[in-house]
Write an enzyme that holds these catalytic residues in place. Structure first.
Site, short mmCIF file in Angstrom:
data_model
loop_
_atom_site.label_atom_id
_atom_site.label_comp_id
_atom_site.label_asym_id
_atom_site.label_seq_id
_atom_site.Cartn_x
_atom_site.Cartn_y
_atom_site.Cartn_z
N LYS A 1 0.80 -1.23 0.00
CA LYS A 1 0.00 0.00 0.00
C LYS A 1 0.84 1.28 0.00
CE LYS A 1 -4.46 -1.57 1.59
NZ LYS A 1 -4.23 -3.00 1.90
N GLU B 1 -9.94 6.99 3.59
CA GLU B 1 -10.82 6.05 4.26
C GLU B 1 -9.98 4.83 4.60
OE1 GLU B 1 -10.39 6.08 1.02
OE2 GLU B 1 -9.97 3.95 0.70
N SER C 1 1.68 -9.75 -1.03
CA SER C 1 1.28 -8.35 -0.84
C SER C 1 1.64 -7.78 0.53
CB SER C 1 -0.21 -8.19 -1.09
OG SER C 1 -0.97 -9.06 -0.27
#
Ligand SMILES: *Cc1c(COP(=O)(O)O)cnc(C)c1O
Length: 392
Positions: A89, A111, A378
């Site tokens: 991310k 968010e 990930s």
């Protein structure tokens, strides 16, 4: 033609279905983003932070003991879990924060569901000295207390959202409301390849470094391209980040793994590509989970980061044209995947990633001849230890 088209569509998917007040904003963002694509100073700056701060390039690691176990597959892991904050991310939040700075914005909003995107955003905002406000559903605040503490420590304000199901989709609604009210100084960082145009393409381009590196690294090691790419799909950013650089390599098969939760034939899953309808959610047309009367359904997955009732429009497009295959894995199977990688390789993956790992066993039974696979690892699993304790 390269997609998305001028209106932000990937075929029939994508677009920007937003109130008029947001339209000018998105057009502004689109213009800036387009100009930055050919801006070598911006590119150098982004590369600098990816390398010096986040820790790129990440390794492409041949998982030998896992491959021996799977017999028919030679598996390489793209180690996004090595990155600062523990997952892919950060690639996206660093990119968007730099765009915000270019636009002269001083305030960042986001968010978050599980808190992973919130933490990655708060991290990038702290790094750049920008104010940061993160919207998070009350339910999630209770479930993810550690990430709330992390965000606060990083200087972000965490705003509890009490509307609707008090989870991610409601947090996204609140963030959009804030954005409309504070457009002058505020930049909204979306956490996946979802939302109205240009977010899906912008996030994809920031995450595309995963596939660009993996393609180069795999060719250096094997002298050819892989047979399969595999990644888990929540909103779809780590998967699209891996897939994008291989889009034109027709022989490279792509598999996205959604969360089947309690089972794809129950009401409790997060697999809009397998089981959803096409509709509009958060400003973009894509696959989503809805009730018979058209309300958004609550998604379920053991992995908080996969727990979203929608999916990025480019994945809907890939599915539609048959460029990628989408499969799903249950909570239970994901836990086995998590244990498999931990025991075989000494790598504890995130519960999200564990879905992709779990699918390897199914793929191993499917393939006839030995096949090469790149799996996007990930994120790392430390964040999930509390949750998986009962299953150890
Ligand atoms: C958030 C998250 C995901 C899911 O998001 P995508 O946009 O689908 O990539 C997957 N893995 C990890 C480790 C995450 O934190």
């Amino acid at each position: 033609m390269t997609l998305p088209d001028r209106t932000g569509h990937f075929g029939e998917f994508g677009g920007k279905y937003v109130p008029e007040t947001l339209m000018a904003l998105l057009e502004d963002l689109e213009r800036i983003f387009k100009s930055l694509k050919s801006d070598s100073k911006f590119k150098r700056e982004f590369d600098f932070y990816l390398r010096e701060y986040a820790g790129r390039p990440t390794n492409l690691y041949h998982a030998e003991r896992l491959s021996t176990h799977l017999k028919t597959l030679k598996v390489y892991l793209k180690r996004e879990d090595f990155l600062h904050t523990g997952a892919h991310k950060i690639n996206n939040t660093l990119g968007q924060v730099l765009v915000a700075k270019r636009m002269g914005k001083t305030r960042i909003i986001a968010e978050t569901g599980a808190g992973q995107h919130g933490v990655a955003t708060a991290t990038a905002a702290a790094l750049m000295g920008l104010e940061c406000v993160v919207y998070m559903g009350c339910e999630d605040i209770a479930r993810q207390a550690l990430n709330v503490d992390r965000m606060r420590l990083l200087g972000a304000e965490v705003v509890p959202v009490t509307s609707g199901s008090k989870t991610l989709k409601d947090a996204m609604n609140e963030a959009i409301r804030d954005w409309v009210t504070n457009v002058n100084n505020t930049f909204y960082i979306i956490g996946s390849v979802a939302g109205p145009h240009p977010y899906p393409v912008m996030v994809r381009d920031f995450q595309a470094v995963i596939g660009q590196e993996a393609r180069r690294q795999f060719r250096a090691k094997e002298g050819k391209l892989p047979d399969y790419l595999i990644a888990c799909v929540g909103g779809g950013s780590n998967a699209m980040g891996l897939f994008h650089a291989f889009f034109k390599d027709k022989k490279v098969k792509m598999i996205g793994v959604e969360a089947a939760g309690y089972g794809i034939n129950t009401q409790h899953h997060a697999a809009p590509l397998a089981k959803g309808d096409v509709g509009v959610l958060h400003g973009s047309r894509s696959n989503l989970l809805e009730t018979k009367d058209g309300q958004i359904r609550i998604a379920h997955s053991i992995a908080a980061g996969l727990d979203y009732p929608g999916v990025g429009p480019e994945h809907s497009y890939y599915k539609h044209i048959g460029r990628a295959e989408y499969v799903s894995v249950t909570d239970k199977e994901a836990l086995s995947g998590l244990k498999l990688l931990s025991a075989r390789e000494g790598i504890i993956p995130a519960l999200e990633t564990a879905h992709a790992i779990a699918y390897l066993e199914k793929l191993a039974r499917r393939v006839k001849r030995k096949a090469n696979v790149i799996l996007c690892l990930s994120g790392r699993g430390d964040k999930d230890m509390e949750q998986i304790k009962p299953y150890i």
